[in-house]
Design a protein around this motif. Structure first.
Motif, PDB file in Angstrom:
ATOM      1  N   ASP A  77     -37.858  11.533  44.927  1.00  0.00           N
ATOM      2  CA  ASP A  77     -36.454  11.337  45.208  1.00  0.00           C
ATOM      3  C   ASP A  77     -36.151  10.034  46.176  1.00  0.00           C
ATOM      4  O   ASP A  77     -35.029   9.342  46.084  1.00  0.00           O
ATOM      5  N   ARG A  78     -37.080  10.178  47.276  1.00  0.00           N
ATOM      6  CA  ARG A  78     -36.936   9.007  48.000  1.00  0.00           C
ATOM      7  C   ARG A  78     -37.027   7.641  47.383  1.00  0.00           C
ATOM      8  O   ARG A  78     -36.933   6.831  47.957  1.00  0.00           O
ATOM      9  N   PHE A  79     -38.005   7.653  46.420  1.00  0.00           N
ATOM     10  CA  PHE A  79     -38.422   6.295  45.608  1.00  0.00           C
ATOM     11  C   PHE A  79     -37.762   5.892  44.465  1.00  0.00           C
ATOM     12  O   PHE A  79     -37.783   4.891  43.972  1.00  0.00           O
ATOM     13  N   ALA A  80     -37.023   6.950  43.961  1.00  0.00           N
ATOM     14  CA  ALA A  80     -36.448   6.812  42.304  1.00  0.00           C
ATOM     15  C   ALA A  80     -35.084   7.334  42.352  1.00  0.00           C
ATOM     16  O   ALA A  80     -34.788   8.439  43.036  1.00  0.00           O
ATOM     17  N   TYR A  81     -34.188   6.683  41.610  1.00  0.00           N
ATOM     18  CA  TYR A  81     -32.879   7.175  41.451  1.00  0.00           C
ATOM     19  C   TYR A  81     -32.778   8.228  40.248  1.00  0.00           C
ATOM     20  O   TYR A  81     -33.782   8.258  39.585  1.00  0.00           O
ATOM     21  N   PRO A  82     -32.028   9.136  40.141  1.00  0.00           N
ATOM     22  CA  PRO A  82     -31.932  10.383  39.430  1.00  0.00           C
ATOM     23  C   PRO A  82     -31.963   9.547  37.930  1.00  0.00           C
ATOM     24  O   PRO A  82     -31.365   8.775  37.615  1.00  0.00           O
ATOM     25  N   VAL A  83     -32.201  10.452  37.040  1.00  0.00           N
ATOM     26  CA  VAL A  83     -31.994  10.446  35.465  1.00  0.00           C
ATOM     27  C   VAL A  83     -30.363  10.243  35.143  1.00  0.00           C
ATOM     28  O   VAL A  83     -30.235   9.516  34.447  1.00  0.00           O
ATOM     29  N   THR A  84     -29.602  11.052  36.003  1.00  0.00           N
ATOM     30  CA  THR A  84     -28.197  11.014  35.618  1.00  0.00           C
ATOM     31  C   THR A  84     -27.582   9.753  35.805  1.00  0.00           C
ATOM     32  O   THR A  84     -26.439   9.437  35.346  1.00  0.00           O
ATOM     33  N   MET A  85     -27.975   8.688  36.653  1.00  0.00           N
ATOM     34  CA  MET A  85     -27.376   7.632  36.921  1.00  0.00           C
ATOM     35  C   MET A  85     -27.752   6.360  36.027  1.00  0.00           C
ATOM     36  O   MET A  85     -28.922   6.410  35.662  1.00  0.00           O
ATOM     37  N   SER A  86     -27.043   5.502  35.482  1.00  0.00           N
ATOM     38  CA  SER A  86     -27.187   4.712  34.488  1.00  0.00           C
ATOM     39  C   SER A  86     -28.054   3.635  34.987  1.00  0.00           C
ATOM     40  O   SER A  86     -27.721   3.235  36.160  1.00  0.00           O
ATOM     41  N   GLY A  87     -28.459   2.652  34.390  1.00  0.00           N
ATOM     42  CA  GLY A  87     -29.571   1.507  34.621  1.00  0.00           C
ATOM     43  C   GLY A  87     -28.454   0.645  35.304  1.00  0.00           C
ATOM     44  O   GLY A  87     -28.754   0.000  36.336  1.00  0.00           O
ATOM     45  N   ASP A  88     -27.087   0.386  34.572  1.00  0.00           N
ATOM     46  CA  ASP A  88     -26.280  -0.767  35.016  1.00  0.00           C
ATOM     47  C   ASP A  88     -25.733  -0.108  36.310  1.00  0.00           C
ATOM     48  O   ASP A  88     -25.630  -1.118  37.115  1.00  0.00           O
ATOM     49  N   ARG A  89     -25.353   0.927  36.563  1.00  0.00           N
ATOM     50  CA  ARG A  89     -24.920   1.377  37.884  1.00  0.00           C
ATOM     51  C   ARG A  89     -25.836   1.188  38.720  1.00  0.00           C
ATOM     52  O   ARG A  89     -25.446   0.877  39.887  1.00  0.00           O
ATOM     53  N   SER A 112     -27.048 -14.255  42.038  1.00  0.00           N
ATOM     54  CA  SER A 112     -27.734 -12.874  41.686  1.00  0.00           C
ATOM     55  C   SER A 112     -27.468 -12.328  40.384  1.00  0.00           C
ATOM     56  O   SER A 112     -26.320 -12.535  39.979  1.00  0.00           O
ATOM     57  N   GLN A 113     -28.545 -11.475  39.836  1.00  0.00           N
ATOM     58  CA  GLN A 113     -28.272 -11.424  38.273  1.00  0.00           C
ATOM     59  C   GLN A 113     -29.162 -10.100  38.493  1.00  0.00           C
ATOM     60  O   GLN A 113     -30.463  -9.921  38.648  1.00  0.00           O
ATOM     61  N   ILE A 114     -28.731  -8.758  37.574  1.00  0.00           N
ATOM     62  CA  ILE A 114     -29.292  -7.913  37.292  1.00  0.00           C
ATOM     63  C   ILE A 114     -30.166  -8.062  35.984  1.00  0.00           C
ATOM     64  O   ILE A 114     -29.689  -8.323  35.014  1.00  0.00           O
ATOM     65  N   GLY A 115     -31.318  -7.964  36.178  1.00  0.00           N
ATOM     66  CA  GLY A 115     -32.208  -7.952  34.826  1.00  0.00           C
ATOM     67  C   GLY A 115     -32.230  -6.645  34.123  1.00  0.00           C
ATOM     68  O   GLY A 115     -31.856  -5.499  34.290  1.00  0.00           O
ATOM     69  N   THR A 116     -33.015  -6.751  32.887  1.00  0.00           N
ATOM     70  CA  THR A 116     -33.186  -5.688  32.122  1.00  0.00           C
ATOM     71  C   THR A 116     -34.357  -4.737  32.803  1.00  0.00           C
ATOM     72  O   THR A 116     -35.553  -5.220  32.928  1.00  0.00           O
ATOM     73  N   GLY A 117     -34.288  -3.389  32.622  1.00  0.00           N
ATOM     74  CA  GLY A 117     -35.409  -2.587  33.239  1.00  0.00           C
ATOM     75  C   GLY A 117     -36.420  -2.578  32.237  1.00  0.00           C
ATOM     76  O   GLY A 117     -36.351  -2.714  31.046  1.00  0.00           O
ATOM     77  N   LYS A 118     -37.479  -2.200  32.830  1.00  0.00           N
ATOM     78  CA  LYS A 118     -38.831  -1.934  32.128  1.00  0.00           C
ATOM     79  C   LYS A 118     -39.257  -0.513  32.171  1.00  0.00           C
ATOM     80  O   LYS A 118     -39.349  -0.238  33.471  1.00  0.00           O
ATOM     81  N   ARG A 119     -39.525   0.124  31.060  1.00  0.00           N
ATOM     82  CA  ARG A 119     -40.009   1.604  31.538  1.00  0.00           C
ATOM     83  C   ARG A 119     -41.434   1.552  31.499  1.00  0.00           C
ATOM     84  O   ARG A 119     -42.282   0.956  30.735  1.00  0.00           O
ATOM     85  N   GLN A 120     -42.049   2.506  32.611  1.00  0.00           N
ATOM     86  CA  GLN A 120     -43.433   2.655  32.690  1.00  0.00           C
ATOM     87  C   GLN A 120     -43.580   4.173  33.007  1.00  0.00           C
ATOM     88  O   GLN A 120     -43.050   4.754  33.899  1.00  0.00           O
ATOM     89  N   ALA A 121     -43.911   4.833  31.798  1.00  0.00           N
ATOM     90  CA  ALA A 121     -44.160   6.311  32.033  1.00  0.00           C
ATOM     91  C   ALA A 121     -42.871   6.845  32.124  1.00  0.00           C
ATOM     92  O   ALA A 121     -41.973   6.520  31.446  1.00  0.00           O
ATOM     93  N   ASP A 122     -42.650   7.893  33.244  1.00  0.00           N
ATOM     94  CA  ASP A 122     -41.394   8.471  33.395  1.00  0.00           C
ATOM     95  C   ASP A 122     -40.585   7.882  34.179  1.00  0.00           C
ATOM     96  O   ASP A 122     -39.652   8.431  34.710  1.00  0.00           O
ATOM     97  N   LEU A 123     -40.770   6.316  34.525  1.00  0.00           N
ATOM     98  CA  LEU A 123     -39.945   5.694  35.419  1.00  0.00           C
ATOM     99  C   LEU A 123     -39.493   4.348  34.868  1.00  0.00           C
ATOM    100  O   LEU A 123     -40.257   3.803  33.820  1.00  0.00           O
ATOM    101  N   VAL A 184     -35.780  -1.570  42.074  1.00  0.00           N
ATOM    102  CA  VAL A 184     -35.623  -0.032  42.426  1.00  0.00           C
ATOM    103  C   VAL A 184     -36.275   0.733  41.046  1.00  0.00           C
ATOM    104  O   VAL A 184     -36.288  -0.033  39.926  1.00  0.00           O
ATOM    105  N   LEU A 185     -36.479   1.878  41.299  1.00  0.00           N
ATOM    106  CA  LEU A 185     -36.847   2.672  40.208  1.00  0.00           C
ATOM    107  C   LEU A 185     -35.939   3.901  39.962  1.00  0.00           C
ATOM    108  O   LEU A 185     -35.331   4.235  40.738  1.00  0.00           O
ATOM    109  N   ARG A 186     -36.057   4.005  38.520  1.00  0.00           N
ATOM    110  CA  ARG A 186     -35.239   5.158  37.986  1.00  0.00           C
ATOM    111  C   ARG A 186     -35.975   6.121  37.163  1.00  0.00           C
ATOM    112  O   ARG A 186     -36.619   5.739  36.505  1.00  0.00           O
ATOM    113  N   ARG A 187     -35.675   7.372  37.278  1.00  0.00           N
ATOM    114  CA  ARG A 187     -36.264   8.323  36.541  1.00  0.00           C
ATOM    115  C   ARG A 187     -35.765   8.285  35.020  1.00  0.00           C
ATOM    116  O   ARG A 187     -34.485   8.227  34.934  1.00  0.00           O
ATOM    117  N   VAL A 188     -36.489   8.384  34.232  1.00  0.00           N
ATOM    118  CA  VAL A 188     -35.887   8.587  32.820  1.00  0.00           C
ATOM    119  C   VAL A 188     -36.576   9.733  32.132  1.00  0.00           C
ATOM    120  O   VAL A 188     -37.691  10.235  32.459  1.00  0.00           O
TER     121      VAL A 188
END
Length: 189
Positions: A77-89, A112-123, A184-188
């Motif tokens: 939780d300290r290192f990743a955003y929860p699944v409930t938040m969208s990548g855009d947000r 500044s530009q928001i890029g496309t996220g890359k999935r790695q395992a569950d993040l 930043v990391l987001r759980r998926v």
């Protein structure tokens, strides 16, 4: 003809003798069968005993395992955003956090530009690329502010940092152009 001194075997004696011999043979085979089954049961017990001991150990350490799992979830939780938040947000939130740190340090944000996220395992990696203009002291102050923010919200990672000195003009003071990629990391699910 009768042999003197020897008793003649009667048919009744023969049938008793035959029955006893049959019972002895059956008893010997039954004993061998029981011994074989006992040996097989011993082998199975030897094979199962370590598994049973591990299972018993897992039951005994269930509380410790649950506690470790809770600690790992808290660290995640300290290192990743929860699944409930969208990548855009999340990208927008990261962009706002970085812009606030840059503004507080006196760093100019050129782009500044928001890029496309890359999935790695569950993040999933949610990146923001920025072009900044600052002096070295201002850049240091901004990066320290980003590090401080990482203690309060999910951690911000610096993926790349390219620094170029701008062409010097009289009294410029050594301005830098910085190409940076933060994420930043987001759980998926």
């Amino acid at each position: 003809m009768k042999v003197p001194g020897k008793a003649a075997l009667r048919p009744a004696h023969l049938s008793v003798f035959g029955t006893l011999a049959g019972v002895v043979v059956i008893a010997v085979f039954a004993g061998l069968l029981v011994a074989e089954r006992g040996r097989e049961a011993g082998e199975v017990q030897e094979a199962v005993a370590p598994r049973y001991a591990r299972l018993a150990g897992l039951r005994e350490s269930a509380a410790a395992v649950e506690q470790a799992a809770a600690a790992a979830t808290a660290a995640l939780d300290r290192f990743a955003y929860p699944v409930t938040m969208s990548g855009d947000r999340i990208g927008t939130d990261l962009q706002q956090r970085l812009r606030a740190a840059a503004e507080a340090a006196g760093v100019g944000v050129i782009n500044s530009q928001i890029g496309t996220g890359k999935r790695q395992a569950d993040l999933e990696d949610v990146p923001v690329s920025m072009t900044l203009e600052a002096e070295i002291g201002q850049l240091r102050q901004m990066l320290l502010a980003v590090q401080t923010q990482s203690g309060q919200a999910p951690a911000i990672f610096i993926d790349s940092l390219g620094i170029q000195r701008q062409r010097s003009r009289a009294g410029d003071g050594g301005r830098l152009t910085v190409q940076a990629r933060f994420s930043v990391l987001r759980r998926v699910p």
